[in-house]
Design an enzyme around this catalytic site. Structure first.
Site, PDB file in Angstrom:
ATOM      1  N   ASP A  20       0.849  -1.191   0.000  1.00  0.00           N
ATOM      2  CA  ASP A  20       0.000   0.000   0.000  1.00  0.00           C
ATOM      3  C   ASP A  20       0.882   1.237   0.000  1.00  0.00           C
ATOM      4  OD1 ASP A  20      -1.828   1.997   0.480  1.00  0.00           O
ATOM      5  OD2 ASP A  20      -2.067   1.490   2.612  1.00  0.00           O
ATOM      6  N   ASN A  22      -0.217   4.463  -0.513  1.00  0.00           N
ATOM      7  CA  ASN A  22      -0.814   5.745  -0.086  1.00  0.00           C
ATOM      8  C   ASN A  22      -1.426   5.716   1.310  1.00  0.00           C
ATOM      9  OD1 ASN A  22      -3.107   4.309  -0.486  1.00  0.00           O
ATOM     10  ND2 ASN A  22      -4.035   5.690  -1.987  1.00  0.00           N
ATOM     11  N   ASP A  24      -3.895   3.986   2.702  1.00  0.00           N
ATOM     12  CA  ASP A  24      -5.323   3.786   3.005  1.00  0.00           C
ATOM     13  C   ASP A  24      -5.625   2.353   3.444  1.00  0.00           C
ATOM     14  OD1 ASP A  24      -5.100   2.378   0.656  1.00  0.00           O
ATOM     15  OD2 ASP A  24      -6.702   3.445  -0.404  1.00  0.00           O
ATOM     16  N   ASP A  28      -2.069  -1.117  -3.828  1.00  0.00           N
ATOM     17  CA  ASP A  28      -2.438  -0.320  -4.993  1.00  0.00           C
ATOM     18  C   ASP A  28      -1.388  -0.433  -6.111  1.00  0.00           C
ATOM     19  OD1 ASP A  28      -0.430   1.203  -3.727  1.00  0.00           O
ATOM     20  OD2 ASP A  28      -1.938   2.362  -2.656  1.00  0.00           O
ATOM     21  N   ASP A  97      -6.258 -10.294 -15.029  1.00  0.00           N
ATOM     22  CA  ASP A  97      -7.229 -11.300 -14.576  1.00  0.00           C
ATOM     23  C   ASP A  97      -8.596 -10.824 -15.080  1.00  0.00           C
ATOM     24  OD1 ASP A  97      -8.710 -13.141 -13.112  1.00  0.00           O
ATOM     25  OD2 ASP A  97      -7.368 -13.019 -11.383  1.00  0.00           O
ATOM     26  N   ASP A 198     -10.903 -15.877 -15.666  1.00  0.00           N
ATOM     27  CA  ASP A 198     -11.582 -16.344 -14.464  1.00  0.00           C
ATOM     28  C   ASP A 198     -12.787 -17.227 -14.805  1.00  0.00           C
ATOM     29  OD1 ASP A 198     -11.980 -15.952 -11.480  1.00  0.00           O
ATOM     30  OD2 ASP A 198     -13.946 -15.351 -12.243  1.00  0.00           O
ATOM     31  N   GLU A 252      -8.937 -20.571 -15.950  1.00  0.00           N
ATOM     32  CA  GLU A 252      -9.263 -21.223 -14.676  1.00  0.00           C
ATOM     33  C   GLU A 252     -10.400 -22.197 -14.959  1.00  0.00           C
ATOM     34  OE1 GLU A 252     -10.754 -20.251 -10.170  1.00  0.00           O
ATOM     35  OE2 GLU A 252     -11.752 -19.388 -11.897  1.00  0.00           O
ATOM     36  N   HIS A 317      -4.922 -17.118  -4.598  1.00  0.00           N
ATOM     37  CA  HIS A 317      -5.701 -16.323  -3.642  1.00  0.00           C
ATOM     38  C   HIS A 317      -6.958 -17.030  -3.142  1.00  0.00           C
ATOM     39  CE1 HIS A 317      -7.491 -15.993  -7.518  1.00  0.00           C
ATOM     40  NE2 HIS A 317      -8.571 -15.509  -6.963  1.00  0.00           N
ATOM     41  N   ASP A 318      -7.254 -18.218  -3.657  1.00  0.00           N
ATOM     42  CA  ASP A 318      -8.447 -18.960  -3.231  1.00  0.00           C
ATOM     43  C   ASP A 318      -8.111 -20.138  -2.328  1.00  0.00           C
ATOM     44  OD1 ASP A 318     -10.165 -17.416  -4.790  1.00  0.00           O
ATOM     45  OD2 ASP A 318      -9.923 -18.707  -6.550  1.00  0.00           O
TER      46      ASP A 318
HETATM   47  C1  NOJ Z   1     -12.453 -17.714  -9.227  1.00  0.00           C
HETATM   48  C2  NOJ Z   1     -11.628 -16.682  -8.517  1.00  0.00           C
HETATM   49  O1  NOJ Z   1     -10.318 -17.149  -8.402  1.00  0.00           O
HETATM   50  C3  NOJ Z   1     -12.287 -16.444  -7.194  1.00  0.00           C
HETATM   51  O2  NOJ Z   1     -11.506 -15.646  -6.327  1.00  0.00           O
HETATM   52  C4  NOJ Z   1     -13.635 -15.819  -7.442  1.00  0.00           C
HETATM   53  O3  NOJ Z   1     -14.322 -15.702  -6.205  1.00  0.00           O
HETATM   54  C5  NOJ Z   1     -14.472 -16.660  -8.406  1.00  0.00           C
HETATM   55  N1  NOJ Z   1     -13.740 -17.154  -9.530  1.00  0.00           N
HETATM   56  C6  NOJ Z   1     -15.616 -15.844  -8.957  1.00  0.00           C
HETATM   57  O4  NOJ Z   1     -15.144 -14.892  -9.866  1.00  0.00           O
END
Ligand code: NOJ
Length: 545
Positions: A20, A22, A24, A28, A97, A198, A252, A317-318
């Site tokens: 980050d 700035n 907040d 970013d 993405d 995605d 994905e 990230h999932d």
């Molecule tokens: C897959 C993404 O990786 C995930 O983070 C997202 O919640 C779902 N697709 C819906 O876009």
């Protein structure tokens, strides 16, 4: 070279949690800019930026409300342009993405579609009347409950395979597809070199939207995933955009098998360069041991080679942090982090590093539900209760699997907020940043970070490690996953002890291989006829000429 992506190493930036600039509390574009030299020094080639288009942020950017604008909390379009240009100057490419299966419910298309059955944009989305007072079919959303929500004004339901604030676009409408081609082209014209697509396995809904056979079992494999319609739309997209501009693509695609994946990635089909598959990271009830990885990567290599290509990753990230989920974040954190790094950077396929794994970041454990941010969390908790867990066990399961494990801020320093922000971070920082952080590891030659750097440099030096063939080595071993990567110049032997116990192995090949890199004190130079590997030990040998 059109297949440059085979030599590339991708680094995923979850911008919100990266740096980050700035104050907040939200990462970013300027924060990414500030770290470009760090990324260059690590040796990565492509920066995958998590979604940055204007969003209602119900799902952190995976719910776009305007494809032609950027999220103000990330910065301005001008700042993004500078970030793209500065990355290019350093020889790094940018992967966008792109979320096209659905939009936000705040997207003007959806607002128009919702305004009345007769609106010309009504069929930009998927609407159906209720059936006998119930949802139009039995599809479940990936986040919670039915995939259908009733729109009271018009009395019809709209489809949303994710949250009800993420209505699915109707790809069977050619106008929608044309809009999406235009959007992707517009971004290519702004310097985007690659797309991560995605939920792309969900774009082609089967005609008639039939019920799924088993709503609760193996949901990702159901009849609305990986359909022939999806392939048709991707071929068209390739013709209109990807192929025209030679952009790199990764889809994905949950629920793909080695066989079904071929349809996406075999080059003569002209769809995608590679896809993400998830059998090695999802809960399958099977232990992820040496036997598992042996079979898994052998099957994928056999299916995709030579006409296709693979993508290799252990975190995103999932998912929970892989050192916690697949490795051992207690007794052998650094060793197991380095073992998975060795696998990632020596397997067949483009490697994807997720921010923080290069320092061995672990899962977090917050004390209360209020500290978690992810909207998908509820489903994990309820699924655990449905499995018969009591509330304490369900909480444990939730903490272990929450997507927020991967979303805590990047740990730059041992200082305040891990050096991520001067303000209040949007999500808590993992307290272990006092010992696990970039600043410390950059100074330590034996750190996970410096091990990643060495591996990346090796993969760049020896093309066999990127493009060479993949072959299992030796008999099946209960602990050791061993394989050879080979091309016309070189051969490399990789030995991975995927266990917290020492493992003994017979090679019967004394003197033919020399030691190159490993995650323990360097052993004897030559590979012996029999050897013992330490817990989570990884070694790479090179065949003598
Ligand atoms: C897959 C993404 O990786 C995930 O983070 C997202 O919640 C779902 N697709 C819906 O876009």
């Amino acid at each position: 070279m059109t297949d440059w992506y085979k030599d590339a190493i991708v680094y995923q930036i979850y911008t919100r949690s990266f740096f980050d600039a700035n104050g907040d509390g939200i990462g970013d574009f300027a924060g990414v800019m500030a770290k470009l030299d760090y990324l260059k020094d690590l040796g990565v080639d492509v920066l995958w930026l998590s979604p940055f288009c204007l969003s209602a942020n119900d799902d952190n950017g995976y719910d776009i409300s305007d494809y032609y604008r950027v999220m103000p909390e990330y910065g301005t379009m001008a700042e993004l342009a500078v970030l793209i240009a500065e990355s290019h100057c350093r020889g790094m490419k940018i992967m966008m993405d792109l979320v096209m299966n659905h939009t936000s419910d705040e997207h003007p298309w959806f607002l128009a579609a919702k305004s009345g059955k007769a609106h010309p944009m009504r069929d930009y989305y998927i609407w159906a009347p209720k059936k006998g007072g119930q949802a139009p079919n039995n599809w479940e959303s990936f986040f919670e409950g039915s995939a259908w929500t009733e729109d009271e004004a018009t009395g019809e339901c709209f489809l949303h395979l994710f949250s009800k604030r993420q209505p699915d676009l109707n790809w069977s409408n050619p106008k929608v597809r044309r809009e999406l081609h235009r959007i992707a082209t517009w971004w290519v014209e702004r310097g985007i070199d690659a797309f991560r697509l995605d939920a792309i396995h969900l774009i082609g809904k089967p005609a008639g939207l039939p019920d799924a056979p088993e709503p609760t079992v193996n949901w990702p494999f159901h009849n609305f995933c990986n359909t022939p319609e999806t392939h048709e739309y991707l071929q068209e997209f390739n013709q209109e955009v990807f192929g025209k501009y030679s952009v790199m693509t990764v889809g994905e695609t949950g629920g793909t098998t080695p066989e079904s994946a071929r349809l996406y990635v075999e080059t003569d089909r002209k769809e995608l360069d590679m896809i993400f598959h998830f059998g090695h990271v999802h809960e399958t009830g099977r232990p992820k041991d040496a036997g598992f990885f042996r079979k898994y990567y052998q099957e994928w290599y056999e299916a995709l080679s030579p006409k296709g290509w693979d993508a290799v990753f252990f975190s995103n990230h999932d998912l929970p942090r892989h050192v916690s989920h697949l490795g051992d974040d207690k007794s052998f954190r650094a060793e197991s982090a380095k073992l998975f790094a060795t696998m990632l950077l020596t397997l067949w396929g483009t490697p994807y590093i997720y921010q923080g794994e290069e320092i061995g970041m672990t899962n977090v454990r917050f004390s209360s539900l209020d500290d978690y941010r992810d909207l998908a969390g509820k489903k994990i908790y309820r699924a655990a209760l449905a499995k018969g867990y009591d509330s304490k066990q369900a909480w444990e399961e939730f903490c272990r699997l929450s997507r927020d494990n991967a979303r805590t801020p990047m740990q730059w320093t041992a200082g305040k907020n891990a050096g991520f922000t001067q303000g209040t971070p949007w999500i808590g920082v993992n307290p272990n940043h006092v010992t696990i952080n970039v600043e410390e590891q950059a100074k330590d030659p034996d750190s996970v970070f410096n091990y990643y750097k060495k591996l990346i440099a090796l993969r760049k030096t020896y093309s066999a490690l990127a493009r060479g063939s993949f072959r299992l080595y030796g008999e099946e071993h209960p602990q050791i996953f061993a394989y050879i990567r080979e091309d016309e110049h070189d051969a490399f032997l990789v030995l991975l002890n995927i266990s917290g116990q020492p493992g003994v192995m017979q090679t019967g090949e004394a003197g033919r291989w020399s030691f190159l890199l490993g995650n323990y004190v360097a052993p004897a130079h030559d590979l012996p006829a029999a050897l013992q590997l330490n817990p989570w030990e990884a070694r790479i040998y090179r065949r003598k000429k």
